[in-house]
Design an enzyme around this catalytic site. Structure first.
Site, PDB file in Angstrom:
ATOM      1  N   LYS A   1      20.649  35.196   0.035  1.00 45.12           N
ATOM      2  CA  LYS A   1      19.779  35.548   1.165  1.00 45.12           C
ATOM      3  C   LYS A   1      19.962  34.545   2.305  1.00 45.12           C
ATOM      4  O   LYS A   1      20.538  33.477   2.129  1.00 45.12           O
ATOM      5  CB  LYS A   1      18.306  35.547   0.721  1.00 45.12           C
ATOM      6  CG  LYS A   1      17.985  36.546  -0.376  1.00 45.12           C
ATOM      7  CD  LYS A   1      18.293  37.963   0.009  1.00 45.12           C
ATOM      8  CE  LYS A   1      17.773  38.954  -1.017  1.00 45.12           C
ATOM      9  NZ  LYS A   1      18.472  40.228  -0.956  1.00 45.12           N
TER      10      LYS A   1
HETATM   11  C1  LIG Z   1      15.102  44.279   0.694  1.00 50.41           C
HETATM   12  C2  LIG Z   1      14.928  43.576  -0.611  1.00 50.41           C
HETATM   13  N1  LIG Z   1      13.720  43.592  -1.211  1.00 50.41           N
HETATM   14  C3  LIG Z   1      13.511  42.973  -2.377  1.00 50.41           C
HETATM   15  C4  LIG Z   1      14.522  42.310  -3.034  1.00 50.41           C
HETATM   16  C5  LIG Z   1      14.249  41.746  -4.394  1.00 50.41           C
HETATM   17  O1  LIG Z   1      14.454  40.380  -4.498  1.00 50.41           O
HETATM   18  P1  LIG Z   1      14.884  39.712  -5.868  1.00 50.41           P
HETATM   19  O2  LIG Z   1      16.314  40.039  -6.113  1.00 50.41           O
HETATM   20  O3  LIG Z   1      14.649  38.257  -5.627  1.00 50.41           O
HETATM   21  O4  LIG Z   1      13.980  40.241  -6.921  1.00 50.41           O
HETATM   22  C6  LIG Z   1      15.777  42.247  -2.447  1.00 50.41           C
HETATM   23  C7  LIG Z   1      16.872  41.518  -3.083  1.00 50.41           C
HETATM   24  O5  LIG Z   1      17.706  41.535  -3.673  1.00 50.41           O
HETATM   25  C8  LIG Z   1      16.000  42.896  -1.209  1.00 50.41           C
HETATM   26  O6  LIG Z   1      17.201  42.875  -0.612  1.00 50.41           O
END
Ligand SMILES: Cc1ncc(COP(=O)(O)O)c(C=O)c1O
Length: 376
Positions: free
Chosen positions: A195
């Site tokens: 990210k």
């Molecule tokens: C738009 C979006 N929301 C939520 C997430 C979820 O995050 P995580 O992978 O940390 O659970 C991601 C990530 O991968 C994402 O790109």
């Protein structure tokens, strides 16, 4: 044309080369402290991140999907009986995963063609007596106009509907001068390593300026405790950001603007190189770049062409949430006018490499290949 040059889709190792010494010293100090969870590093990062985004509360959690789930449950606890959450179908399934885990029902709104972000008219057309919240996903680093969404809800007499921001792809972005994450009632961030602000593993956060939502979110991410071993809220769970991740994030946070500027420069060079039949997405002022997404009616040919030039690409995302096989037996609704833009777009999007410390040669090589891609 075959080439020996290889450009990876991502390479977090290069970020580490730049910041590794500072990260290592913070991580080693954390490990040596012998305090690895629920300590002062997570508290410090939470304070710093809340200040950076301009909200009163940041609750560190284990990942971005947990952050969404906890934000949804916190919003739901203030609106008992409401089960529907309006969201987009093109954002990778994270919101749907989270709301399913919270026992809620997705209602899919369509997106705007140029930005690929939530279409506010479509979202409002999904409202019902059951609507609990609208999740505004700031996808690819683009920003949803949350202020406009709020105004439109108010003008319809629907201030009861919570606005939840998914900021996992938009750290440091602003809308009308205000940071995303401070625009809705409550927000979720992911700090997945790739990210714009990434940890050295999984991490996430829930942000809000509402004392009541913050208290509920804090309880929900720790078994529903109101005090140690005293469970006062149902639906609680365990979701912690560990101290090593918090220490890493505190090293990178002061660099967020510079990191965002670097990604924006890469995207600007791609946009300048695109032939007229390959379209970069249109982004509102204040947007950042997370993924360098372009659109082409010949997406698969473009992908193959770039692969021949040694350029790795990806597709975000190949399947709409409403079409995912695993959710077919579960309840959901679509906007009354359907999802024509989401459906038209899903086969045309391609993500180009865009990461920290790409070399000028790599960026030029991708630009040159894009410029050469034939129209037919
Ligand atoms: C738009 C979006 N929301 C939520 C997430 C979820 O995050 P995580 O992978 O940390 O659970 C991601 C990530 O991968 C994402 O790109």
């Amino acid at each position: 044309m075959k080439t020996s040059r290889r450009v990876p889709f991502n390479d977090v190792g290069r970020l580490y080369e730049r910041y590794g010494a500072a990260i290592e010293s913070a991580v080693v100090a954390t490990l040596r402290s012998g305090w690895w969870l629920n300590g002062e590093r997570a508290e410090s990062f939470a304070r710093n991140f809340a200040a950076a985004i301009g909200v009163a509360h940041c609750i560190p959690v284990a990942n971005g999907t947990d952050a969404l789930e906890i934000a949804l449950k916190a919003a739901a606890s203030a609106r008992p009986g409401r089960r529907e959450v309006i969201t987009v179908a093109n954002a990778g399934g994270y919101t749907t995963t989270a709301l399913r885990a919270a026992g809620l029902v997705p209602v899919y709104a369509d997106i705007e063609e140029a930005s690929q972000l939530l279409d506010i008219d479509s979202a409002l057309s999904c409202l019902s007596d059951e609507t609990l919240a609208i999740v505004a996903t700031h996808l690819y680093g683009g920003v949803v106009d949350v202020a406009a969404l709020r105004e439109r809800l108010e003008s319809l007499g629907r201030s009861d509907v919570a606005i939840i921001e998914d900021c996992a792809q938009a750290h440091g972005a602003t809308s009308k001068g205000r940071p995303v994450g401070s625009l809705g009632d409550i927000a979720a961030f992911s700090f997945y390593p790739t990210k714009n602000l990434g940890a050295a593993g999984d991490a996430g956060a829930v942000l809000t300026s509402s004392e009541a939502l913050a208290d509920t979110a804090r309880a929900l991410r720790q078994y529903g405790w109101s005090a140690k071993y005293r469970i006062s809220s149902a639906g609680g769970r365990n979701s912690r950001m560990d101290e090593v991740q918090a220490a890493t994030l505190d090293v990178l946070l002061p660099n967020l603007q510079a990191l965002n500027a670097e990604r924006a420069e890469v995207m600007a060079r791609f946009a300048a190189a695109c032939p007229s039949h390959v379209h970069p997405l249109v982004r509102a002022p204040g947007s950042v770049v997370h993924l360098a997404v372009v659109r082409s009616s010949r997406r698969d040919a473009l992908r193959a062409f770039l692969a021949e030039h040694g350029i790795a690409t990806d597709v975000h995302y190949p399947i709409l949430d409403c079409d995912q096989e695993g959710w077919q037996a579960l309840p959901s609704r679509l906007a009354p006018n359907g999802l024509p833009v989401s459906r038209r777009s899903v086969g045309e999007l391609l993500s180009l490499p865009c990461f920290i410390a790409m070399s000028a040669e790599e960026v030029d090589h991708i630009g040159a290949a894009l410029a050469e891609f034939p129209a037919a």
